[in-house]
Scaffold this motif. Sequence first.
Motif, PDB file in Angstrom:
ATOM      1  N   ALA A 113      -5.660   1.603   3.744  1.00  0.00           N
ATOM      2  CA  ALA A 113      -5.549   0.503   4.243  1.00  0.00           C
ATOM      3  C   ALA A 113      -6.278   0.414   5.675  1.00  0.00           C
ATOM      4  O   ALA A 113      -6.102   1.410   6.341  1.00  0.00           O
ATOM      5  N   ARG A 127      -6.014   4.115  -3.138  1.00  0.00           N
ATOM      6  CA  ARG A 127      -6.099   2.970  -2.190  1.00  0.00           C
ATOM      7  C   ARG A 127      -4.726   2.756  -1.209  1.00  0.00           C
ATOM      8  O   ARG A 127      -5.018   2.155  -0.181  1.00  0.00           O
ATOM      9  N   GLY A 128      -3.888   3.448  -1.396  1.00  0.00           N
ATOM     10  CA  GLY A 128      -2.658   3.680  -0.612  1.00  0.00           C
ATOM     11  C   GLY A 128      -2.756   4.384   0.711  1.00  0.00           C
ATOM     12  O   GLY A 128      -2.233   4.352   1.611  1.00  0.00           O
ATOM     13  N   ASP A 169       0.707  -1.181   0.008  1.00  0.00           N
ATOM     14  CA  ASP A 169       0.079   0.055   0.130  1.00  0.00           C
ATOM     15  C   ASP A 169       0.918   1.425  -0.157  1.00  0.00           C
ATOM     16  O   ASP A 169       0.369   2.250  -0.544  1.00  0.00           O
ATOM     17  N   TYR A 191       2.907  -4.980  -5.846  1.00  0.00           N
ATOM     18  CA  TYR A 191       2.357  -3.704  -6.193  1.00  0.00           C
ATOM     19  C   TYR A 191       1.899  -3.648  -7.664  1.00  0.00           C
ATOM     20  O   TYR A 191       1.000  -3.278  -8.116  1.00  0.00           O
TER      21      TYR A 191
END
Lengths: 360, 327
Positions: free
Chosen positions: A115, A111-112, A101, A315
């Motif tokens: 989490a 989206r990083g 992330d 990733y």
Amino acid sequence: MNTQNHLQFLDCEGVPTQALPKWAEEPDWFLKCYHFMVLARQFDTKAIALQRTGQLGTYASLLGSEGIDVPVALSMQSDDVLVPYYRNHACQIIRGLPLEDAFLYWGGDERGNAAIEMGKDFPNAVPIATQSLHACGVATAMKINNLKQATVTFIGDGGTSKGDFMEALNIAGVWHLPVVFIINNNQWAISVPREIQSAANALADKAIAAGIPGIQVDGNDVIAMREATNQALQRAYEGKGPTLIEAVSYRLCDHTTADDATRYRDNDELKAAWHREPIKRLRGHMVNQGWWDEEKEKALLHEINKTVQKSADNYIKMAPQAVESFFDHMYAELPEHLVEQRDWAVVKAMPGGSHHQEGE
Amino acid sequence: MKHSVCLLEAVNLALASEMRRDDSIVLLGEDIGVNGGVFRATASLREEFGLKRVMDTPLAETMIAGLTVGMSTQGLKPVAEIQFMGFIFPALEHIICHAARMRNRTRSRLSCPMVIRAPFGGGIHAPEHHSESTETLLAHIPGLKVVIPSSPARAYGLLLAAMRDPDPVIFLEPKRIYRSVQQEIEDNGVELPIGKCFTLREGSDITLLSWGAMITETLEAAAALKEQGIHCEVIDVASISPLDTETILTSVRKTGRLVIIHEAPRNLGLGAEIAATVAEKALLELQAPIARVTGYDTVMPYFRLENHYLPNTQDIIDAVTQTLEFS
């Protein structure tokens, strides 16, 4: 109330400069600290490599901040709240941000910031110094709700020049907020050196006007950082209010991958800073104590290398979000006009549409 | 229990009412505690809810907005007062770069359920920087909702809705009509919908769109025009973001004529966006060009000349007459 000058326990070779705290007799914390510092640095190396090969966006390196972020993160409780700036990935990773992330964030994907492991921690603050005030808001909520928790927020030396920072120290002082402000004074705000930011003798002196304690700490010395952070957190938990910690370090990297520090920074200064860097210093102490050797070092590097590589691979394999994702989190409920615009974006992304991209 | 209240008192009533229902609501701002706000919007709330829920802050708008963002992510619902909209600008970075984006940039992990209240608009002979209408600046920002009541009942119902909204709401209070009209309202906790217009008067000849204090002149113009046999439909836009285009388009399709009235400058005012939307979606149903009655694209004049700046009832009547004469 006055600022204290430069707390330090270990010199550049890891040799004690004064009697160590009692907790420093045990190796466990140091081993953990070292593990995360090496992890942070390897993450950093990988991130820069990914950026240089077009697989990551502009990335703010953490090189030189490991001795600050790691002991701070290890001192925090999980229900404390971190309000970072944009150079705290080491701290974030220890607090649970998966490495994938962390890559994802710098790879241009919201989206990083999402989490679940981040709990109520804030996402990176990209505008300068705004996070100092958010931290005071978080700390106000803790105080109103009678929670025995603290908020920890970071800022660079450049950020301390902004009004937000001074307004934050001010309100934290007036309301005795459970907040710990940590300045990563790495001497450079892109190309502008510390002496051009402020005529203050120490940035920690900025605490004086707010009526709160300020302390200057050797930010390359993990023992000093743990001591200062723990004291500040204790004060916060006990309702005694905020603390300002100025962690003196050095930016061993460019500002970001979009920067080239050789344009404005003397190479001798950088070389001298590498002599003071935090990982070498901690390793020196651990070797002197008989807790560390070549073999352990090799094994650790190998293990971490594998972990980081695997995360980077994961990733890279992650597909981008669906196009409608940038509509879906605008509001809890999407207003009518955005429903219409969302439909346009979805249709345009379809095969034959003006924004269709191969592989989507 | 019914209360006869003005718009300002309706704000107070809504705050108190919702604070009794919802412990997570806290108020902060300059002079809102002991003093009850410079207009008294928060009068007696400190006494009822205490120091921890009605917080006098130091004099720093950036700080107020920054704290509001921080608190709102942690389970509180802060309602901040910016004393006058002319002083909201130091707060904009926090409103625009953080409050409006938090939900999106964390994919809804964190959000900012918060309200920022500010009195705005001219007509009360106030000092410099106290009379501007800059609502467009905020309505332009994705992620915010911008709500403007024009009556005590709508102030009560819309402020309740703002405090219950899961996203940041900017609640702008037209201070020229803070005390001008009394209305009987029941403190029943019933909210009014955000994102919906309110049709205040039905009519078949022409649609008049406005919001905030200008609703007063708009209704006066409609009443005067009725005497001439002209039937105006008057719509209070109320939520300038998100905009209820459906109600607007339905009305314009019925009447074929539209006059938009706002106090804010003409250039890029919300009237321009509404006119563009109507042109896109109902051009062929229009029988005349859309008219705008607005403030000028000048600095708001200091109060000796402010009445020359503010649109008045005659301006609206003239615009309606011209629109009806077009063929």
